[in-house]
Design a protein around this motif. Structure first.
Motif, PDB file in Angstrom:
ATOM      1  N   MET A  71       0.836  -1.198   0.000  1.00  0.00           N
ATOM      2  CA  MET A  71       0.000   0.000   0.000  1.00  0.00           C
ATOM      3  C   MET A  71       0.879   1.258   0.000  1.00  0.00           C
ATOM      4  SD  MET A  71      -3.235   0.654   2.472  1.00  0.00           S
ATOM      5  CE  MET A  71      -2.295   1.252   3.847  1.00  0.00           C
ATOM      6  N   ARG A  72       0.442   2.271  -0.719  1.00  0.00           N
ATOM      7  CA  ARG A  72       1.202   3.523  -0.750  1.00  0.00           C
ATOM      8  C   ARG A  72       1.390   4.123   0.631  1.00  0.00           C
ATOM      9  NH1 ARG A  72      -0.826   7.298  -5.747  1.00  0.00           N
ATOM     10  NH2 ARG A  72      -0.225   5.789  -7.293  1.00  0.00           N
ATOM     11  N   THR A  73       2.562   4.725   0.828  1.00  0.00           N
ATOM     12  CA  THR A  73       2.765   5.468   2.072  1.00  0.00           C
ATOM     13  C   THR A  73       1.832   6.679   2.054  1.00  0.00           C
ATOM     14  OG1 THR A  73       5.094   4.848   1.902  1.00  0.00           O
ATOM     15  CG2 THR A  73       4.542   6.576   3.490  1.00  0.00           C
ATOM     16  N   ALA A  74       1.131   6.922   3.161  1.00  0.00           N
ATOM     17  CA  ALA A  74       0.218   8.072   3.201  1.00  0.00           C
ATOM     18  C   ALA A  74       1.029   9.363   3.293  1.00  0.00           C
ATOM     19  CB  ALA A  74      -0.710   7.942   4.402  1.00  0.00           C
ATOM     20  N   ALA A 108       9.706   4.364  -3.714  1.00  0.00           N
ATOM     21  CA  ALA A 108       9.508   3.733  -2.402  1.00  0.00           C
ATOM     22  C   ALA A 108       8.199   4.211  -1.773  1.00  0.00           C
ATOM     23  CB  ALA A 108      10.693   4.064  -1.500  1.00  0.00           C
ATOM     24  N   LEU A 109       7.885   5.486  -1.987  1.00  0.00           N
ATOM     25  CA  LEU A 109       6.622   6.035  -1.473  1.00  0.00           C
ATOM     26  C   LEU A 109       5.444   5.294  -2.104  1.00  0.00           C
ATOM     27  CD1 LEU A 109       5.441   8.623   0.086  1.00  0.00           C
ATOM     28  CD2 LEU A 109       5.259   9.618  -2.171  1.00  0.00           C
ATOM     29  N   ASN A 110       5.549   5.092  -3.404  1.00  0.00           N
ATOM     30  CA  ASN A 110       4.467   4.454  -4.150  1.00  0.00           C
ATOM     31  C   ASN A 110       4.267   2.998  -3.727  1.00  0.00           C
ATOM     32  OD1 ASN A 110       2.508   4.777  -6.173  1.00  0.00           O
ATOM     33  ND2 ASN A 110       3.751   3.574  -7.575  1.00  0.00           N
TER      34      ASN A 110
END
Ligand code: FAD
Length: 272
Positions: free
Chosen positions: A1-4, A40-42
Motif C-alpha cells: 500500500m502507498r505510504t500516506a 519507495a513512497l508508491n
C-alpha cells in the motif's frame, strides 16, 4: 500500500548553508529529484518520514572546470549532462549513460547526486564514475571531505556518508583513453540494468560493472591482465573468476556472467 502523504513531514532549504544546518540539528532524509524516493513512497516501502527538499539549491547545479578537473554539482540532472558541451567532450560515456536512464521525464528530474547516494548496484552513472576514478565530494556543517568512488560504498545500499552530510559534487580528473559504455536491460528505455559496464581503454584499462555485485565494482585482476597484454580470451577467463553475480528477479547469475564476458570482449574490440 502507498505510504500516506499525511504521515510525512517535509521541510525545504533555500541555500546549502541552511540545508546543512537543518541536517545538523534534525534527522531528515534529503530529497533531490525524488525519482527514487517516490518509487519507495508508491510501493509503501519508504521508511523515513521526515524529509528535506534540496531541489532549490541552485549552487549544486553547476558543471565547471576547476583547473583540469571536471566538477559536476550533485543536483545536475541527466538532461543537463546530456546537453553539456564540457561533459560531452570530457566524459562522453556519462552522456551515453544519461541518455539511457529512464525516459525523458526521469532525465529531467533525476540527479547524479541522487544516483550516487541511492547506492543501487544498478545505478547507471556509477560504473562510469568508477571507471573514471571519480571523487565524491560530501559536505556537512562541520566541513567537507572527498571520497574516491571506489571507497564510497560499504555494502548493498550502504555508503560512508553520515546522516548530516550531503553530496555536493562529483569531481573527475581528465580521463585519458577511449571511453565506452554499455547497458543491458530488458528494453532500451525505462529498464533497470541487468548488467551495465563502463570502460576506459588506457595502457592500464579501467573497467567497472554494475548490477553484478552488491555495489558497483571495478575488476582489477581483469584490468591488470589486459594491461599486461593478455589475450581477450584469457582476460574473459580472468573476469569469469573475478566476478560473482547473483540470481535475482531481473536475471540469473549465469546470464550475468556470460553477458559480462561478452561485454568485455566487445569493449576491447570496439576501443582497439
Ligand atoms: C521510471 C524510473 C526509471 C528509472 N530508470 C533508471 C535508469 O535507467 N538508471 C538508473 O540508474 N536509475 C533509474 N531510475 C532511478 C533514479 O531516477 C536515479 O537513481 C536518479 O538519479 C535519482 O536521483 P534523484 O535526484 O531523483 O534522487 P532522489 O529520489 O531525490 O534521492 C535518492 C536517494 O539519494 C539521496 N540523495 C539525493 N540527493 C542527495 C544528495 N545531494 N546528498 C545526499 N543524499 C542525496 C536521497 O536521500 C535518497 O536516499 C529510475 C527511476 C524511475 C522512477
Amino acid at each position: 500500500m502507498r505510504t500516506a502523504i499525511s504521515e510525512l513531514d517535509l521541510r525545504s532549504a533555500s541555500s546549502l548553508t541552511e540545508a546543512l544546518a537543518i541536517l545538523r540539528d534534525e534527522a531528515r532524509t534529503p530529497i533531490a529529484g525524488a525519482t527514487d524516493v517516490y518509487v519507495a513512497l508508491n510501493f509503501g516501502t519508504l521508511k523515513p518520514k521526515r524529509f528535506l527538499d534540496i531541489w532549490a539549491l541552485d549552487e549544486l547545479r553547476s558543471i565547471s572546470l576547476s583547473g583540469d578537473t571536471l566538477v559536476i554539482g550533485s543536483l545536475t540532472t541527466y538532461t543537463s549532462l546530456i546537453q553539456s558541451p564540457i561533459v560531452g567532450e570530457r566524459l562522453p560515456m556519462l552522456v551515453e549513460a544519461s541518455r539511457l536512464v529512464g525516459g525523458v521525464q526521469i532525465q529531467n528530474r533525476g540527479t547524479i547526486g541522487g544516483n550516487v547516494a541511492n547506492a543501487s548496484p544498478a545505478g547507471d552513472a556509477l560504473p562510469v564514475l568508477a571507471a573514471a576514478d571519480a571523487v565524491i565530494v560530501v559536505r556537512s556543517d562541520a566541513g567537507e571531505r572527498r571520497v574516491p568512488i571506489t571507497q564510497f560504498y560499504t555494502g548493498y545500499r550502504a555508503t560512508v556518508m553520515t546522516p548530516d552530510e550531503l553530496i555536493v559534487a562529483v569531481e573527475i580528473a581528465p580521463v585519458e583513453g577511449k571511453q565506452w559504455f554499455r547497458k543491458v536491460g530488458t528494453r532500451a528505455a525505462q529498464a533497470i540494468s541487468k548488467v551495465v559496464v563502463a570502460g576506459v581503454r588506457a595502457p592500464m584499462p579501467r573497467i567497472a560493472f554494475g548490477s553484478i555485485a552488491p555495489t558497483v565494482v571495478r575488476v582489477p585482476e581483469t584490468e591488470r591482465a589486459l594491461g599486461d597484454g593478455a589475450t581477450i580470451d584469457d582476460a574473459e577467463g580472468v573476469l569469469a573468476r573475478e566476478i560473482a553475480p547473483i540470481d535475482d528477479i531481473r536475471s540469473t547469475a549465469e546470464y550475468r556472467r556470460r553477458v559480462s564476458m561478452n561485454l568485455l570482449r566487445r569493449f576491447w574490440a570496439e576501443t582497439g
